[in-house]
Write an enzyme that holds these catalytic residues in place. Structure first.
Site, PDB file in Angstrom:
ATOM      1  N   ASP A   1      64.644  13.042  43.937  1.00 31.43           N
ATOM      2  CA  ASP A   1      64.390  14.309  43.244  1.00 31.43           C
ATOM      3  C   ASP A   1      64.163  15.473  44.214  1.00 31.43           C
ATOM      4  O   ASP A   1      64.065  15.272  45.421  1.00 31.43           O
ATOM      5  CB  ASP A   1      63.176  14.121  42.317  1.00 31.43           C
ATOM      6  CG  ASP A   1      63.405  14.788  40.968  1.00 31.43           C
ATOM      7  OD1 ASP A   1      63.854  15.948  40.948  1.00 31.43           O
ATOM      8  OD2 ASP A   1      63.146  14.136  39.931  1.00 31.43           O
TER       9      ASP A   1
ATOM     10  N   TRP B   1      64.723  15.405  29.938  1.00 34.83           N
ATOM     11  CA  TRP B   1      64.022  16.679  29.739  1.00 34.83           C
ATOM     12  C   TRP B   1      62.530  16.415  29.817  1.00 34.83           C
ATOM     13  O   TRP B   1      62.002  15.557  29.113  1.00 34.83           O
ATOM     14  CB  TRP B   1      64.417  17.350  28.421  1.00 34.83           C
ATOM     15  CG  TRP B   1      64.572  16.451  27.236  1.00 34.83           C
ATOM     16  CD1 TRP B   1      63.698  15.501  26.797  1.00 34.83           C
ATOM     17  CD2 TRP B   1      65.682  16.416  26.333  1.00 34.83           C
ATOM     18  NE1 TRP B   1      64.190  14.887  25.683  1.00 34.83           N
ATOM     19  CE2 TRP B   1      65.403  15.425  25.379  1.00 34.83           C
ATOM     20  CE3 TRP B   1      66.878  17.140  26.238  1.00 34.83           C
ATOM     21  CZ2 TRP B   1      66.280  15.130  24.335  1.00 34.83           C
ATOM     22  CZ3 TRP B   1      67.740  16.849  25.212  1.00 34.83           C
ATOM     23  CH2 TRP B   1      67.438  15.853  24.272  1.00 34.83           C
TER      24      TRP B   1
ATOM     25  N   ARG C   1      68.855  16.594  34.377  1.00 31.91           N
ATOM     26  CA  ARG C   1      69.788  15.581  34.899  1.00 31.91           C
ATOM     27  C   ARG C   1      70.084  14.541  33.823  1.00 31.91           C
ATOM     28  O   ARG C   1      69.260  14.313  32.927  1.00 31.91           O
ATOM     29  CB  ARG C   1      69.185  14.903  36.124  1.00 31.91           C
ATOM     30  CG  ARG C   1      68.040  13.978  35.758  1.00 31.91           C
ATOM     31  CD  ARG C   1      67.484  13.318  36.998  1.00 31.91           C
ATOM     32  NE  ARG C   1      66.523  12.286  36.679  1.00 31.91           N
ATOM     33  CZ  ARG C   1      65.322  12.205  37.233  1.00 31.91           C
ATOM     34  NH1 ARG C   1      64.928  13.094  38.119  1.00 31.91           N
ATOM     35  NH2 ARG C   1      64.513  11.206  36.904  1.00 31.91           N
TER      36      ARG C   1
HETATM   37  C1  FMN Z   1      69.433  21.121  39.780  1.00 32.80           C
HETATM   38  C2  FMN Z   1      68.295  21.143  38.802  1.00 32.80           C
HETATM   39  C3  FMN Z   1      67.933  19.973  38.162  1.00 32.80           C
HETATM   40  C4  FMN Z   1      66.903  19.955  37.210  1.00 32.80           C
HETATM   41  N1  FMN Z   1      66.592  18.790  36.587  1.00 32.80           N
HETATM   42  C5  FMN Z   1      65.663  18.784  35.611  1.00 32.80           C
HETATM   43  C6  FMN Z   1      65.407  17.599  34.869  1.00 32.80           C
HETATM   44  O1  FMN Z   1      65.995  16.559  35.115  1.00 32.80           O
HETATM   45  N2  FMN Z   1      64.476  17.660  33.879  1.00 32.80           N
HETATM   46  C7  FMN Z   1      63.805  18.806  33.567  1.00 32.80           C
HETATM   47  O2  FMN Z   1      63.021  18.801  32.623  1.00 32.80           O
HETATM   48  N3  FMN Z   1      64.000  19.950  34.269  1.00 32.80           N
HETATM   49  C8  FMN Z   1      64.924  19.966  35.281  1.00 32.80           C
HETATM   50  N4  FMN Z   1      65.169  21.113  35.978  1.00 32.80           N
HETATM   51  C9  FMN Z   1      64.347  22.307  35.705  1.00 32.80           C
HETATM   52  C10 FMN Z   1      64.739  22.999  34.417  1.00 32.80           C
HETATM   53  O3  FMN Z   1      66.126  23.224  34.357  1.00 32.80           O
HETATM   54  C11 FMN Z   1      64.029  24.335  34.265  1.00 32.80           C
HETATM   55  O4  FMN Z   1      62.633  24.125  34.298  1.00 32.80           O
HETATM   56  C12 FMN Z   1      64.388  25.094  33.002  1.00 32.80           C
HETATM   57  O5  FMN Z   1      63.664  26.300  32.956  1.00 32.80           O
HETATM   58  C13 FMN Z   1      64.097  24.300  31.762  1.00 32.80           C
HETATM   59  O6  FMN Z   1      64.560  25.031  30.634  1.00 32.80           O
HETATM   60  P1  FMN Z   1      63.870  24.923  29.215  1.00 32.80           P
HETATM   61  O7  FMN Z   1      62.471  25.472  29.379  1.00 32.80           O
HETATM   62  O8  FMN Z   1      64.724  25.756  28.327  1.00 32.80           O
HETATM   63  O9  FMN Z   1      63.839  23.487  28.848  1.00 32.80           O
HETATM   64  C14 FMN Z   1      66.192  21.142  36.944  1.00 32.80           C
HETATM   65  C15 FMN Z   1      66.545  22.316  37.603  1.00 32.80           C
HETATM   66  C16 FMN Z   1      67.577  22.335  38.520  1.00 32.80           C
HETATM   67  C17 FMN Z   1      67.936  23.617  39.204  1.00 32.80           C
END
Ligand code: FMN
Ligand code: MN
Length: 482
Positions: A282, A187, A174
């Site tokens: 959240d 992140w 987000r």
């Molecule tokens: C709608 C939605 C919102 C998300 N928001 C976040 C967030 O704000 N921060 C975060 O770290 N992961 C968030 N996630 C989870 C990550 O997108 C997910 O864990 C993803 O695998 C992370 O990818 P990466 O390992 O390449 O960083 C969200 C997932 C969804 C479906």
């Protein structure tokens, strides 16, 4: 028909009666969020808001808010069909593969090679380019919940790389909008975006970031997929689709983004710059933050001439994100099985919000196999976050929570069959002890082998007589039942 951009996907949803065009005026402030929450609660359609107060861009919500829609986003009829195709594609060849088998494997290899993103020279996502006059306020970014710290971009694909331009990654995080050209990068510390960021910080260099909205609907899923660090989610998208995702070079940063996206926000993150991010309603059902996170300074916003802004609302489960998470459960199960072969099926129930709860069924052959599986799962990727892990026998439907709890109640002893372990807690787990050791509870709800219970007699479960059951089915109407 496979939709390879958002508008084709919208057309498909509309043709299937799964999208409502809303012509009445609606507000970005809480109102779109409230409607989105209600639609998902009643298993309703997606909504395209065409008349958003103060904006010309329409807003899309709920496009991924059912298993069927997530499957369509992947160009398939069911997510299971995608899962078995991927499992087949990625199955390692056995050591005794014959020459003929190797030849048969060649098309698979070609498919793998063809899944890499393809750079193209131009794309509709750059039909309109704003650099000096880029302004986030021109996007219909919604405020989801009353206690939110502001408007948030909730369905953005965040593209990053390390300083060498390697480890290209897309993750969904987000973005808290602070002003016309500033937003927070939420992140989590162990997500790949944060890992790439740490590499830029180590070199004290400004990090380029691009956030894409829309494009091939498979990209929205791919951004949420827990691929291991170093494995580009765009390749996963390409594998699901069967062709490489077309990407274009950004206008102001050295990154590539999907050519067919609706909107792209480009920017840089200063290694020193942090701001309070949150609070935000959240997907745990609680507010998270405020906490310090890096800040992105927007250098450009590009978009299609008639761009559509996709968004989602998370909150008390189930919401739209739970369907994306279910897709991951299905798609990654074959990979889990190759590492932990006892596993038959796995459910991350929606009320567990990704990983508070896991129900796993196993084919048990050795004493304490259930315990082996618990420890194995807690050691695999994001499964480390599972707080409550219930292991049942093959044949128990892990997708039926009542059935799992029935078996757990019947088959486990709270002292003998529980494992209290220590392991990492998710950033969003507000119940985890601060500065203490976060716990994990495993429950062995499998039928016990004599060795596990000192020879104690384990009763046979009741199953109907097969012959009688078949006969009664045949004669059901004869008995006068419908
Ligand atoms: C709608 C939605 C919102 C998300 N928001 C976040 C967030 O704000 N921060 C975060 O770290 N992961 C968030 N996630 C989870 C990550 O997108 C997910 O864990 C993803 O695998 C992370 O990818 P990466 O390992 O390449 O960083 C969200 C997932 C969804 C479906
Ligand atoms: Mn990743």
């Amino acid at each position: 028909m496979a939709a390879n951009d958002l508008r084709t996907f919208i057309a498909r949803l509309e043709a299937a009666g799964q999208l409502v065009r809303v012509r009445a005026e609606v507000r970005t402030d809480l109102e779109i969020g409230e409607i989105a929450s209600r639609l998902v609660a009643e298993g309703g359609p997606a909504a395209l808001f065409e008349n958003v107060a103060g904006h010309t861009m329409p807003v899309l919500v709920g496009a991924f808010a059912s298993m069927e829609r997530v499957a369509w986003a992947m160009g398939a009829e069911t997510v299971d069909a995608v899962a078995s195709r991927l499992a087949d594609l990625l199955r390692p060849p056995s050591a005794d593969t014959s020459f003929l088998d190797k030849l048969k494997a060649a098309p698979k290899l070609l498919q793998l090679a063809g899944a890499a993103p393809k750079t193209v020279r131009s794309g509709p996502c750059q039909e309109v380019v704003h650099t000096g006059d880029a302004d986030l306020a021109r996007l219909p970014i919604i405020k989801c919940w009353p206690g939110d710290g502001g408007p948030y971009i909730t369905l953005g694909q965040v593209y990053t790389s390390d300083p060498a331009g390697e480890n290209r990654n897309v993750g969904m995080y987000r973005l808290h909008v602070y002003g016309p050209r500033e937003c927070g990068m939420h992140w989590h510390r162990d997500h790949d975006g944060a890992r790439n960021y740490a590499a830029w910080v180590a070199q004290r260099k400004e990090m380029p970031v691009a956030v894409a909205l829309g494009g091939d609907p498979v990209l929205t899923y791919a951004a949420t997929a827990p691929m291991p660090y170093g494995m580009n989610e765009l390749v996963l998208a390409g594998l699901i689709r069967g062709y490489g995702v077309p990407v274009v070079r950004c206008v102001t940063v050295p990154l590539e983004v999907p050519a067919d996206a609706e909107i792209v926000i480009e920017g840089v993150v200063d290694p020193e710059d942090r701001a309070m991010e949150g609070p935000f309603g959240d997907h745990t059902g609680y507010y998270s933050g405020p906490d310090p996170y890096p800040v992105m300074r927007v250098t450009a916003i590009t978009h299609r001439r008639d761009a559509i802004y996709p968004t989602t609302v998370v909150g008390c489960p189930p919401k739209e994100d739970c369907y994306l998470a279910k897709a991951t459960e299905r798609l990654f199960l074959p990979a889990l099985r190759t590492v932990v072969p006892e596993i038959v099926d796995l459910a991350l129930p929606m009320f567990g919000v990704f990983h508070n709860w896991a129900f796993v069924s196993i084919r048990k052959t050795q004493p304490y196999d259930a315990h082996k599986v618990m420890h194995a799962l807690w050691g695999l990727g994001q499964m480390k976050y599972v707080k409550y892990l219930v292991v049942v026998d093959a044949g128990v439907n892990v997708h039926d929570s009542d059935e799992v709890l029935w078996r757990m109640g019947a088959e486990s002893d709270p002292r003998r069959d529980t494992v209290l372990a220590t392991g990492p807690a998710d950033v969003l787990d507000h119940a985890a002890p601060v500065g203490g050791r976060p716990g994990k509870l495993g429950i062995d709800a499998t039928r016990k082998l004599p060795e596990e219970v000192g020879g104690q007699r384990w009763p046979e479960p009741i199953t109907p007589d097969a012959e009688t059951s078949a006969r009664v089915t045949r004669r059901w109407r004869e008995f006068g039942f419908k």
